[in-house]
Design a protein around this motif. Structure first.
Motif, PDB file in Angstrom:
ATOM      1  N   MET A 105       0.769  -1.066  -0.024  1.00  0.00           N
ATOM      2  CA  MET A 105       0.084   0.004  -0.056  1.00  0.00           C
ATOM      3  C   MET A 105       0.803   1.229  -0.038  1.00  0.00           C
ATOM      4  SD  MET A 105      -3.713  -1.190   1.954  1.00  0.00           S
ATOM      5  CE  MET A 105      -3.994   0.447   1.989  1.00  0.00           C
ATOM      6  N   ASN A 106       1.988   1.019  -0.607  1.00  0.00           N
ATOM      7  CA  ASN A 106       2.871   2.373  -0.832  1.00  0.00           C
ATOM      8  C   ASN A 106       2.249   3.672  -1.361  1.00  0.00           C
ATOM      9  OD1 ASN A 106       4.915   0.769   0.317  1.00  0.00           O
ATOM     10  ND2 ASN A 106       5.700   0.010  -1.585  1.00  0.00           N
ATOM     11  N   GLU A 107       1.351   3.467  -2.286  1.00  0.00           N
ATOM     12  CA  GLU A 107       0.584   4.634  -2.709  1.00  0.00           C
ATOM     13  C   GLU A 107      -0.156   5.591  -1.769  1.00  0.00           C
ATOM     14  OE1 GLU A 107      -1.449   3.916  -6.539  1.00  0.00           O
ATOM     15  OE2 GLU A 107      -0.286   1.948  -6.686  1.00  0.00           O
ATOM     16  N   PHE A 108      -0.431   4.749  -0.489  1.00  0.00           N
ATOM     17  CA  PHE A 108      -1.313   5.315   0.640  1.00  0.00           C
ATOM     18  C   PHE A 108      -0.745   5.541   1.799  1.00  0.00           C
ATOM     19  CE2 PHE A 108      -3.375   2.543  -2.438  1.00  0.00           C
ATOM     20  CZ  PHE A 108      -4.296   3.506  -3.260  1.00  0.00           C
ATOM     21  N   PRO A 109       0.168   6.659   1.637  1.00  0.00           N
ATOM     22  CA  PRO A 109       0.964   6.912   2.918  1.00  0.00           C
ATOM     23  C   PRO A 109       0.249   7.025   4.233  1.00  0.00           C
ATOM     24  CG  PRO A 109       0.873   8.617   1.572  1.00  0.00           C
ATOM     25  CD  PRO A 109       0.299   7.618   0.652  1.00  0.00           C
ATOM     26  N   ILE A 110      -0.962   7.490   4.112  1.00  0.00           N
ATOM     27  CA  ILE A 110      -1.721   7.816   5.589  1.00  0.00           C
ATOM     28  C   ILE A 110      -2.259   6.433   6.083  1.00  0.00           C
ATOM     29  CG2 ILE A 110      -3.806   8.734   6.531  1.00  0.00           C
ATOM     30  CD1 ILE A 110      -3.567  11.193   4.690  1.00  0.00           C
ATOM     31  N   LEU A 111      -2.715   5.670   5.157  1.00  0.00           N
ATOM     32  CA  LEU A 111      -3.069   4.400   5.617  1.00  0.00           C
ATOM     33  C   LEU A 111      -1.800   3.443   5.955  1.00  0.00           C
ATOM     34  CD1 LEU A 111      -5.733   3.564   2.728  1.00  0.00           C
ATOM     35  CD2 LEU A 111      -6.095   4.245   5.064  1.00  0.00           C
ATOM     36  N   SER A 112      -0.753   3.373   5.408  1.00  0.00           N
ATOM     37  CA  SER A 112       0.281   2.793   5.512  1.00  0.00           C
ATOM     38  C   SER A 112       0.713   3.323   7.031  1.00  0.00           C
ATOM     39  CB  SER A 112       1.356   3.069   4.598  1.00  0.00           C
ATOM     40  OG  SER A 112       1.024   2.571   3.487  1.00  0.00           O
ATOM     41  N   ARG A 113       0.689   4.479   7.375  1.00  0.00           N
ATOM     42  CA  ARG A 113       1.180   5.065   8.723  1.00  0.00           C
ATOM     43  C   ARG A 113       0.239   4.617   9.594  1.00  0.00           C
ATOM     44  NH1 ARG A 113      -0.356   9.132  11.188  1.00  0.00           N
ATOM     45  NH2 ARG A 113      -1.157  10.254   9.428  1.00  0.00           N
ATOM     46  N   LEU A 114      -0.934   4.582   9.246  1.00  0.00           N
ATOM     47  CA  LEU A 114      -1.943   4.132  10.315  1.00  0.00           C
ATOM     48  C   LEU A 114      -1.626   2.644  10.873  1.00  0.00           C
ATOM     49  CD1 LEU A 114      -5.177   5.968   9.161  1.00  0.00           C
ATOM     50  CD2 LEU A 114      -3.925   6.472  11.299  1.00  0.00           C
ATOM     51  N   HIS A 115      -1.549   1.808   9.748  1.00  0.00           N
ATOM     52  CA  HIS A 115      -1.350   0.537   9.862  1.00  0.00           C
ATOM     53  C   HIS A 115       0.060   0.286  11.013  1.00  0.00           C
ATOM     54  CE1 HIS A 115      -0.766  -3.865   9.274  1.00  0.00           C
ATOM     55  NE2 HIS A 115       0.481  -3.843   9.006  1.00  0.00           N
ATOM     56  N   GLU A 116       1.035   0.942  10.742  1.00  0.00           N
ATOM     57  CA  GLU A 116       2.062   0.854  11.586  1.00  0.00           C
ATOM     58  C   GLU A 116       1.734   1.573  12.977  1.00  0.00           C
ATOM     59  OE1 GLU A 116       5.184  -0.307  10.958  1.00  0.00           O
ATOM     60  OE2 GLU A 116       4.172  -1.022   9.146  1.00  0.00           O
ATOM     61  N   ALA A 117       0.907   2.466  13.140  1.00  0.00           N
ATOM     62  CA  ALA A 117       0.349   2.798  14.436  1.00  0.00           C
ATOM     63  C   ALA A 117      -0.531   1.758  15.121  1.00  0.00           C
ATOM     64  CB  ALA A 117      -0.444   4.164  14.152  1.00  0.00           C
ATOM     65  N   TYR A 118      -1.044   1.237  14.376  1.00  0.00           N
ATOM     66  CA  TYR A 118      -2.055  -0.032  15.001  1.00  0.00           C
ATOM     67  C   TYR A 118      -1.178  -1.042  15.419  1.00  0.00           C
ATOM     68  CZ  TYR A 118      -6.060   2.480  12.725  1.00  0.00           C
ATOM     69  OH  TYR A 118      -6.777   3.205  12.189  1.00  0.00           O
ATOM     70  N   ASN A 119       0.079  -1.162  14.917  1.00  0.00           N
ATOM     71  CA  ASN A 119       1.093  -2.428  15.355  1.00  0.00           C
ATOM     72  C   ASN A 119       1.938  -1.838  16.369  1.00  0.00           C
ATOM     73  OD1 ASN A 119       0.812  -4.870  13.845  1.00  0.00           O
ATOM     74  ND2 ASN A 119       0.177  -3.322  12.397  1.00  0.00           N
ATOM     75  N   GLY A 120       1.917  -0.531  16.681  1.00  0.00           N
ATOM     76  CA  GLY A 120       3.049   0.050  17.598  1.00  0.00           C
ATOM     77  C   GLY A 120       2.591  -0.353  19.023  1.00  0.00           C
ATOM     78  N   PHE A 121       3.256   0.407  19.855  1.00  0.00           N
ATOM     79  CA  PHE A 121       3.050   0.602  21.287  1.00  0.00           C
ATOM     80  C   PHE A 121       2.679   1.898  21.854  1.00  0.00           C
ATOM     81  CE2 PHE A 121       3.136  -1.635  25.317  1.00  0.00           C
ATOM     82  CZ  PHE A 121       3.573  -0.688  26.323  1.00  0.00           C
ATOM     83  N   ASP A 122       1.383   2.062  22.399  1.00  0.00           N
ATOM     84  CA  ASP A 122       0.930   3.484  22.842  1.00  0.00           C
ATOM     85  C   ASP A 122       1.033   3.541  24.353  1.00  0.00           C
ATOM     86  OD1 ASP A 122      -0.345   5.686  23.852  1.00  0.00           O
ATOM     87  OD2 ASP A 122      -1.956   5.232  22.150  1.00  0.00           O
ATOM     88  N   ASP A 123       2.273   3.968  24.932  1.00  0.00           N
ATOM     89  CA  ASP A 123       2.742   4.289  26.365  1.00  0.00           C
ATOM     90  C   ASP A 123       1.389   4.879  27.093  1.00  0.00           C
ATOM     91  OD1 ASP A 123       6.120   4.744  25.356  1.00  0.00           O
ATOM     92  OD2 ASP A 123       5.239   2.940  26.245  1.00  0.00           O
ATOM     93  N   SER A 124       0.897   5.705  26.591  1.00  0.00           N
ATOM     94  CA  SER A 124      -0.116   6.735  27.406  1.00  0.00           C
ATOM     95  C   SER A 124      -1.343   5.762  27.435  1.00  0.00           C
ATOM     96  CB  SER A 124      -0.472   8.078  26.389  1.00  0.00           C
ATOM     97  OG  SER A 124      -1.139   7.417  25.314  1.00  0.00           O
ATOM     98  N   LEU A 125      -1.673   4.680  26.746  1.00  0.00           N
ATOM     99  CA  LEU A 125      -2.787   3.919  26.944  1.00  0.00           C
ATOM    100  C   LEU A 125      -2.390   2.857  27.871  1.00  0.00           C
ATOM    101  CD1 LEU A 125      -4.413   3.600  23.326  1.00  0.00           C
ATOM    102  CD2 LEU A 125      -5.372   4.796  25.134  1.00  0.00           C
ATOM    103  N   LYS A 126      -1.276   2.579  27.897  1.00  0.00           N
ATOM    104  CA  LYS A 126      -0.509   1.409  28.923  1.00  0.00           C
ATOM    105  C   LYS A 126      -1.109   0.213  28.194  1.00  0.00           C
ATOM    106  CE  LYS A 126       1.141   4.345  32.034  1.00  0.00           C
ATOM    107  NZ  LYS A 126       2.431   4.347  31.911  1.00  0.00           N
ATOM    108  N   CYS A 127      -1.215   0.047  26.825  1.00  0.00           N
ATOM    109  CA  CYS A 127      -1.508  -1.177  26.338  1.00  0.00           C
ATOM    110  C   CYS A 127      -0.834  -1.241  25.064  1.00  0.00           C
ATOM    111  CB  CYS A 127      -2.946  -1.303  26.235  1.00  0.00           C
ATOM    112  SG  CYS A 127      -3.694  -0.143  24.780  1.00  0.00           S
ATOM    113  N   LYS A 128      -0.827  -2.436  24.365  1.00  0.00           N
ATOM    114  CA  LYS A 128      -0.208  -2.665  23.098  1.00  0.00           C
ATOM    115  C   LYS A 128      -1.011  -2.129  21.884  1.00  0.00           C
ATOM    116  CE  LYS A 128       2.554  -6.384  24.530  1.00  0.00           C
ATOM    117  NZ  LYS A 128       2.949  -8.002  24.089  1.00  0.00           N
ATOM    118  N   GLY A 129      -0.671  -1.917  20.565  1.00  0.00           N
ATOM    119  CA  GLY A 129      -1.324  -1.503  19.868  1.00  0.00           C
ATOM    120  C   GLY A 129      -2.555  -2.397  19.411  1.00  0.00           C
ATOM    121  N   LEU A 130      -3.383  -1.999  18.493  1.00  0.00           N
ATOM    122  CA  LEU A 130      -4.661  -2.562  18.316  1.00  0.00           C
ATOM    123  C   LEU A 130      -4.468  -4.181  17.728  1.00  0.00           C
ATOM    124  CD1 LEU A 130      -7.095  -0.170  16.672  1.00  0.00           C
ATOM    125  CD2 LEU A 130      -6.533  -0.240  18.991  1.00  0.00           C
TER     126      LEU A 130
END
Length: 217
Positions: A178-203
């Motif tokens: 999905m290289n043509e879609f940078p926002i969606l690609s970035r969101l996918h990475e965010a969903y797989n990341g770690f959110d310290d503020s939530l104290k939980c792993k990515g979606l």
């Protein structure tokens, strides 16, 4: 903090994107629940048909109350269990969360397999399904002025619950670039990341904790 004495049971299957988003909601809210695997064959089981005569998942059982259809379930959970709200208080942003869910209608249960097969066969560049390009191009435009770390800002809301399963399938199940879609690609990475503020792993990682049989989540 996880809620105590919650008598929830979710009839689900790990490959169901509709069930996927409900599991995200349950996990974000820290709700314990019994996870019941529903297969293609068990959908016709008389006991399951008593819960949902349409033989579809997900189905949520909360004590004596039974509810089907993922958006209805998520809204029910959000009203009854207000910890970690899934809709923002800001009215325009709240409306955007519903608008962005259109992808599930465009790539709905009856279209997903042909859509995936088309993308896999033709690739995501060159001779690509016009409908697929239009869907993702439209999402890029819809999100361009509103996305932050997540789809409609810097917090996880309803739109993310709908987008995460679709992007997960595109990347992990169908190996789609999905290289043509940078926002969606970035969101996918965010969903797989770690959110310290939530104290939980990515979606997506939260959802990797799925039992294979009836159990506690």
């Amino acid at each position: 903090m996880e809620s105590e004495a919650v008598n929830l049971k979710l009839y689900s299957h790990w490959m169901s994107s509709c069930s996927f988003r409900v599991r995200i909601a349950l996990n974000l809210k820290g709700l314990k629940y019994h996870y019941v695997v529903v297969t293609a064959s068990s959908k016709s089981d008389p006991e399951f048909l008593k819960l949902n005569p349409l033989a579809l998942i997900p189905v949520l059982v909360d004590g004596d109350f039974v509810l089907a259809e993922s958006l209805a379930i998520i809204m029910y959970l959000d009203d009854k269990y207000p910890q970690y709200p899934l809709l923002p208080h800001d009215i325009p942003k709240r409306a955007l969360n519903f608008q962005n869910n259109f992808i599930e209608k465009k790539v709905g249960p009856h279209e997903k397999l042909p859509w995936a097969q088309s993308v896999i066969r033709k690739g995501f560049t060159g001779d690509t399904s016009l409908n697929t390009i239009k869907i993702y191009s439209a999402l890029e435009k819809l999100l361009k002025d509103h996305a932050g770390r997540y789809a409609t800002g810097d917090e996880i809301f309803l739109a993310d619950l709908f987008l995460a399963p679709q992007l997960y399938s595109a990347y992990k199940r169908f190996n789609i670039s999905m290289n043509e879609f940078p926002i969606l690609s970035r969101l996918h990475e965010a969903y797989n990341g770690f959110d310290d503020s939530l104290k939980c792993k990515g979606l997506t990682r939260v959802l990797s904790k799925l039992p294979s049989t009836l159990g506690i989540q």
